[in-house]
Design a protein around this motif. Sequence first.
Motif, PDB file in Angstrom:
ATOM      1  N   LEU A   1       0.842  -1.188   0.000  1.00 39.72           N
ATOM      2  CA  LEU A   1       0.000   0.000   0.000  1.00 39.72           C
ATOM      3  C   LEU A   1       0.878   1.238   0.000  1.00 39.72           C
ATOM      4  CD1 LEU A   1      -2.736   1.529   0.495  1.00 39.72           C
ATOM      5  CD2 LEU A   1      -2.345   1.157   2.929  1.00 39.72           C
ATOM      6  N   GLY A   2       0.584   2.182  -0.891  1.00 37.77           N
ATOM      7  CA  GLY A   2       1.335   3.425  -0.932  1.00 37.77           C
ATOM      8  C   GLY A   2       0.707   4.401  -1.902  1.00 37.77           C
ATOM      9  N   ARG A   3       1.266   5.602  -1.925  1.00 40.42           N
ATOM     10  CA  ARG A   3       0.800   6.590  -2.907  1.00 40.42           C
ATOM     11  C   ARG A   3       1.484   6.368  -4.251  1.00 40.42           C
ATOM     12  NH1 ARG A   3       2.127  11.657  -2.295  1.00 40.42           N
ATOM     13  NH2 ARG A   3       3.785  11.172  -0.858  1.00 40.42           N
ATOM     14  N   PHE A   4       2.732   5.918  -4.227  1.00 36.45           N
ATOM     15  CA  PHE A   4       3.479   5.608  -5.456  1.00 36.45           C
ATOM     16  C   PHE A   4       3.507   6.795  -6.412  1.00 36.45           C
ATOM     17  CE2 PHE A   4       1.412   1.613  -3.999  1.00 36.45           C
ATOM     18  CZ  PHE A   4       2.547   1.007  -3.493  1.00 36.45           C
ATOM     19  N   CYS A   5       4.021   7.917  -5.915  1.00 30.54           N
ATOM     20  CA  CYS A   5       4.028   9.175  -6.685  1.00 30.54           C
ATOM     21  C   CYS A   5       5.421   9.700  -6.961  1.00 30.54           C
ATOM     22  CB  CYS A   5       3.190  10.214  -5.956  1.00 30.54           C
ATOM     23  SG  CYS A   5       1.493  10.104  -6.402  1.00 30.54           S
ATOM     24  N   PRO A   6       6.163   9.100  -7.827  1.00 28.37           N
ATOM     25  CA  PRO A   6       5.811   7.949  -8.633  1.00 28.37           C
ATOM     26  C   PRO A   6       6.378   6.654  -8.048  1.00 28.37           C
ATOM     27  CG  PRO A   6       7.721   8.980  -9.600  1.00 28.37           C
ATOM     28  CD  PRO A   6       7.344   9.794  -8.380  1.00 28.37           C
TER      29      PRO A   6
ATOM     30  N   PHE B   1       0.179  -7.225   4.783  1.00 22.36           N
ATOM     31  CA  PHE B   1       0.754  -6.013   4.207  1.00 22.36           C
ATOM     32  C   PHE B   1       2.260  -6.050   4.360  1.00 22.36           C
ATOM     33  CE2 PHE B   1      -3.582  -4.869   4.790  1.00 22.36           C
ATOM     34  CZ  PHE B   1      -3.857  -3.974   3.780  1.00 22.36           C
ATOM     35  N   TYR B   2       2.952  -5.724   3.280  1.00 24.21           N
ATOM     36  CA  TYR B   2       4.410  -5.714   3.280  1.00 24.21           C
ATOM     37  C   TYR B   2       4.912  -4.299   3.010  1.00 24.21           C
ATOM     38  CZ  TYR B   2       4.232 -10.798   2.993  1.00 24.21           C
ATOM     39  OH  TYR B   2       4.008 -12.128   3.249  1.00 24.21           O
ATOM     40  N   GLY B   3       6.085  -4.023   3.544  1.00 29.80           N
ATOM     41  CA  GLY B   3       6.699  -2.728   3.317  1.00 29.80           C
ATOM     42  C   GLY B   3       8.197  -2.821   3.468  1.00 29.80           C
ATOM     43  N   GLY B   4       8.844  -1.649   3.439  1.00 31.80           N
ATOM     44  CA  GLY B   4      10.290  -1.581   3.474  1.00 31.80           C
ATOM     45  C   GLY B   4      10.877  -1.081   4.776  1.00 31.80           C
ATOM     46  N   SER B   5      10.017  -0.802   5.763  1.00 26.34           N
ATOM     47  CA  SER B   5      10.522  -0.383   7.072  1.00 26.34           C
ATOM     48  C   SER B   5       9.396  -0.478   8.095  1.00 26.34           C
ATOM     49  CB  SER B   5      11.052   1.057   7.027  1.00 26.34           C
ATOM     50  OG  SER B   5       9.980   1.974   7.000  1.00 26.34           O
ATOM     51  N   PRO B   6       9.754  -0.608   9.380  1.00 27.25           N
ATOM     52  CA  PRO B   6       8.702  -0.598  10.406  1.00 27.25           C
ATOM     53  C   PRO B   6       7.867   0.677  10.349  1.00 27.25           C
ATOM     54  CG  PRO B   6      10.774  -1.354  11.352  1.00 27.25           C
ATOM     55  CD  PRO B   6      11.076  -0.863   9.949  1.00 27.25           C
ATOM     56  N   ARG B   7       8.500   1.804  10.021  1.00 28.58           N
ATOM     57  CA  ARG B   7       7.771   3.074   9.931  1.00 28.58           C
ATOM     58  C   ARG B   7       6.704   3.015   8.838  1.00 28.58           C
ATOM     59  NH1 ARG B   7       9.203   8.366   7.396  1.00 28.58           N
ATOM     60  NH2 ARG B   7       7.918   9.882   8.473  1.00 28.58           N
ATOM     61  N   ASP B   8       7.032   2.362   7.706  1.00 31.39           N
ATOM     62  CA  ASP B   8       6.067   2.230   6.608  1.00 31.39           C
ATOM     63  C   ASP B   8       4.799   1.505   7.063  1.00 31.39           C
ATOM     64  OD1 ASP B   8       7.949   3.353   4.911  1.00 31.39           O
ATOM     65  OD2 ASP B   8       8.444   1.470   3.910  1.00 31.39           O
ATOM     66  N   LEU B   9       4.954   0.577   7.993  1.00 32.97           N
ATOM     67  CA  LEU B   9       3.859  -0.308   8.384  1.00 32.97           C
ATOM     68  C   LEU B   9       3.271   0.011   9.755  1.00 32.97           C
ATOM     69  CD1 LEU B   9       5.557  -3.570   7.122  1.00 32.97           C
ATOM     70  CD2 LEU B   9       3.678  -2.345   6.025  1.00 32.97           C
ATOM     71  N   GLU B  10       3.794   1.045  10.397  1.00 32.44           N
ATOM     72  CA  GLU B  10       3.423   1.343  11.781  1.00 32.44           C
ATOM     73  C   GLU B  10       1.907   1.422  11.998  1.00 32.44           C
ATOM     74  OE1 GLU B  10       4.106   4.872  15.061  1.00 32.44           O
ATOM     75  OE2 GLU B  10       5.249   4.903  13.204  1.00 32.44           O
ATOM     76  N   ILE B  11       1.220   2.236  11.239  1.00 36.41           N
ATOM     77  CA  ILE B  11      -0.219   2.393  11.447  1.00 36.41           C
ATOM     78  C   ILE B  11      -0.969   1.135  11.007  1.00 36.41           C
ATOM     79  CG2 ILE B  11      -2.269   3.706  10.756  1.00 36.41           C
ATOM     80  CD1 ILE B  11      -0.475   6.203  10.735  1.00 36.41           C
ATOM     81  N   LEU B  12      -0.589   0.559   9.866  1.00 30.72           N
ATOM     82  CA  LEU B  12      -1.258  -0.653   9.390  1.00 30.72           C
ATOM     83  C   LEU B  12      -1.163  -1.788  10.405  1.00 30.72           C
ATOM     84  CD1 LEU B  12      -0.181  -0.712   5.637  1.00 30.72           C
ATOM     85  CD2 LEU B  12      -2.513  -0.498   6.497  1.00 30.72           C
ATOM     86  N   SER B  13      -0.045  -1.862  11.118  1.00 32.42           N
ATOM     87  CA  SER B  13       0.153  -2.967  12.063  1.00 32.42           C
ATOM     88  C   SER B  13      -0.813  -2.910  13.243  1.00 32.42           C
ATOM     89  CB  SER B  13       1.601  -2.998  12.556  1.00 32.42           C
ATOM     90  OG  SER B  13       1.870  -1.876  13.374  1.00 32.42           O
TER      91      SER B  13
END
Length: 173
Positions: A12-17, A110-122
């Motif tokens: 999950l992300g904005r991907f801009c770009p 949900f996968y990401g590249g850092s704990p910060r990326d996933l903090e709220i989702l977790s």
Amino acid sequence: MPSLENITGVQLGRFCPYHLGHAKVTDAIIGRHGAENTTVIVGTANRITERTPFSFEVRKKIIETLYPDIEILPLNDYKPAPGQHWEATIPSWFQRIKKVLAHKEGEYRFYGGSPRDLEILSREFDTEVIVDRVREGNQITATKIREAMARGELDLLAELVDERIIPILMTTT
């Protein structure tokens, strides 16, 4: 812990770009779950802002250029009510994510590249750091890419994004 074959991997992300750091995460998800069980959710799908200058359709086209066999879904933004802090909208955000994924059978992670990326989702979902984006992502940021685009620095851009998407990026600026 559920078997990986019953799990859809979600990014999950904005991907801009969408850039090479995002691709490392997507590649790792596909490596673990297969393309048929990989979903990318594009956030801020309903708004264009300074930090999100690409429409959902453009971002989807970019990701499809690289990964034609994965599912790409939109997630619209939700504006807080006047005087409401964004934290108060998190439960609504979780519900909108669940609605976007409601058609999926089985579970998802949900996968990401850092704990910060996933903090709220977790707080609500199963999450995992699958790639260390700080060590393996070469400090790529979407801001750096947008700045390179604005200056027309195609050589720098080619270091930050897959070259196949540069024509799409440059025709949308």
